[in-house]
Design an enzyme around this catalytic site. Structure first.
Site, PDB file in Angstrom:
ATOM      1  N   LYS A  57      -6.310  -7.241   0.698  1.00  0.00           N
ATOM      2  CA  LYS A  57      -7.399  -7.743   1.541  1.00  0.00           C
ATOM      3  C   LYS A  57      -7.116  -9.159   2.070  1.00  0.00           C
ATOM      4  O   LYS A  57      -7.429  -9.467   3.222  1.00  0.00           O
ATOM      5  CB  LYS A  57      -8.713  -7.717   0.765  1.00  0.00           C
ATOM      6  N   GLY A 105      -2.348   2.907   8.490  1.00  0.00           N
ATOM      7  CA  GLY A 105      -1.874   1.733   7.745  1.00  0.00           C
ATOM      8  C   GLY A 105      -2.794   0.546   7.923  1.00  0.00           C
ATOM      9  O   GLY A 105      -3.513   0.448   8.926  1.00  0.00           O
ATOM     10  N   ASN A 151     -19.840  -4.736   2.671  1.00  0.00           N
ATOM     11  CA  ASN A 151     -20.239  -3.436   3.220  1.00  0.00           C
ATOM     12  C   ASN A 151     -21.568  -3.044   2.559  1.00  0.00           C
ATOM     13  O   ASN A 151     -22.108  -3.805   1.742  1.00  0.00           O
ATOM     14  CB  ASN A 151     -19.128  -2.390   3.054  1.00  0.00           C
ATOM     15  N   ALA A 184      -8.904  -1.234  14.633  1.00  0.00           N
ATOM     16  CA  ALA A 184      -8.088  -1.103  13.418  1.00  0.00           C
ATOM     17  C   ALA A 184      -8.128   0.309  12.849  1.00  0.00           C
ATOM     18  O   ALA A 184      -7.299   0.664  12.009  1.00  0.00           O
ATOM     19  CB  ALA A 184      -8.563  -2.104  12.364  1.00  0.00           C
ATOM     20  N   ASP A 232       0.846  -1.201   0.000  1.00  0.00           N
ATOM     21  CA  ASP A 232       0.000   0.000   0.000  1.00  0.00           C
ATOM     22  C   ASP A 232       0.881   1.251   0.000  1.00  0.00           C
ATOM     23  O   ASP A 232       1.719   1.440   0.885  1.00  0.00           O
ATOM     24  CB  ASP A 232      -0.902   0.026   1.244  1.00  0.00           C
ATOM     25  N   ASP A 272     -11.388  -5.518   6.710  1.00  0.00           N
ATOM     26  CA  ASP A 272     -10.684  -6.805   6.726  1.00  0.00           C
ATOM     27  C   ASP A 272     -10.617  -7.358   8.150  1.00  0.00           C
ATOM     28  O   ASP A 272     -10.779  -8.567   8.378  1.00  0.00           O
ATOM     29  CB  ASP A 272      -9.263  -6.643   6.172  1.00  0.00           C
ATOM     30  N   SER A 308      -2.043  -1.607  11.756  1.00  0.00           N
ATOM     31  CA  SER A 308      -3.138  -1.263  12.681  1.00  0.00           C
ATOM     32  C   SER A 308      -3.972  -2.470  13.100  1.00  0.00           C
ATOM     33  O   SER A 308      -4.904  -2.328  13.891  1.00  0.00           O
ATOM     34  CB  SER A 308      -4.053  -0.235  12.018  1.00  0.00           C
TER      35      SER A 308
END
Ligand code: RIB
Length: 283
Positions: A38, A264, A175, A259, A11, A229, A268
């Site tokens: 993910k 990050g 979601n 998280a 990332d 995640d 996290s």
């Protein structure tokens, strides 16, 4: 043992004063690089919550691979089934984070994630499994058909999937946006369906009926990348452990909230002791 069939990304994150609209440039952002993807996030989240985890995935034969795999390695995720593919780059996610709200925008360059094949799981015994849609559906299909235990599918990002895949799931997590894309197909799958609602927590459905609802504890939101995640991994681990749907959902929204408190994705992801402590504090 949980086998995660999923993606690994590096990332590249820019945290700035606002998220850009189409055609807009936002300056003044701070640059960071974190391991993500993910599949990798869910694998490490499940591991930090106490599960034995193996990750089936692919990275490029490049320098970014080591960086992307570092926290998985340190965390004790079994990486023996991660392929290093010549001629492909490691997956990269370009992420913009709004420093005020913690919200984000993500563009994924899948690279090696897209060469995962059914053959990559054919030789493996699979008990419990988790899968995400950042890898090709045929590899996921091969894995769900081999799984003898609990099957958890996170339908993210929302993409076309066959009913054959959904029918093998014990748990589907989405979601609100993804829930709209899949519509009635979620109920028809026969699986438990978890819909995460951001700051409002999450709802769990069975056969279209709400069976549990949980609100997260109040936390200071720094960065929401990886929260979904964490939620999925925590719910999966809790249900495998035998928690009731209500207990499992409360555990998952607490883990997801934690998280959000650090920057990050993988840096996290919370540890079990932190989730248990926050849940006990009753905040
Ligand atoms: O869910 C968050 C993840 O989505 C990030 O880590 C990024 O890699 C993208 O895959």
């Amino acid at each position: 043992m949980i086998t995660v069939v999923g993606s690994i990304n590096l990332d590249i994150v820019g945290t700035g004063p606002a998220l850009p609209r189409p055609g807009e440039t936002v300056g003044g952002a701070r640059l960071a690089r974190h391991p993500g993807g993910k599949g990798a996030n869910q694998a490490l989240a499940a591991r930090r919550l106490g599960a034995e985890v193996r990750l089936v995935a692919a990275v490029g034969a490049d320098d970014m691979a080591d960086e992307a795999l570092k926290l998985l390695q340190d965390g004790g995720v079994d990486l023996s089934e991660v392929a290093h593919v010549n001629g492909e780059t490691t997956g990269v996610a370009l992420i913009a984070v709004d420093a005020r709200s913690g919200e984000n925008l993500i563009v994924v360059c899948p690279g090696a994630n897209h060469v995962l094949r059914p053959d990559d799981v054919a030789h493996l015994p699979i008990e419990h499994m988790m899968g995400v849609l950042e890898v090709p559906v045929p590899a996921l299909l091969a894995a769900v058909k081999k799984a003898t235990g609990f099957v958890s599918l996170n339908l993210a990002p929302a993409l076309p999937v066959p009913d054959e895949l959904l029918a093998e799931a014990d748990l589907i997590s989405v979601n609100e946006t993804e829930a709209e894309v899949y519509g009635d197909r979620l109920k028809a799958s026969g699986a438990l369906v978890a819909v995460s609602l951001g700051a409002e927590g999450a709802v769990l459905y069975k056969d279209g009926q709400e069976i549990a609802r949980a609100a997260p504890p109040k936390v200071e939101v720094v960065d929401t990348v990886g929260a979904g995640d964490t939620f999925t991994a925590a719910l999966t681990v809790a249900l495998i452990e035998g928690m009731s749907p209500q207990e499992a959902l409360a555990f998952a929204v607490t883990a997801g909230a934690l998280a959000c408190t650090k920057p990050g994705a993988q840096p996290s992801l919370p540890h079990r002791r932190d989730v248990d402590a926050l849940a006990l504090s009753g905040k």
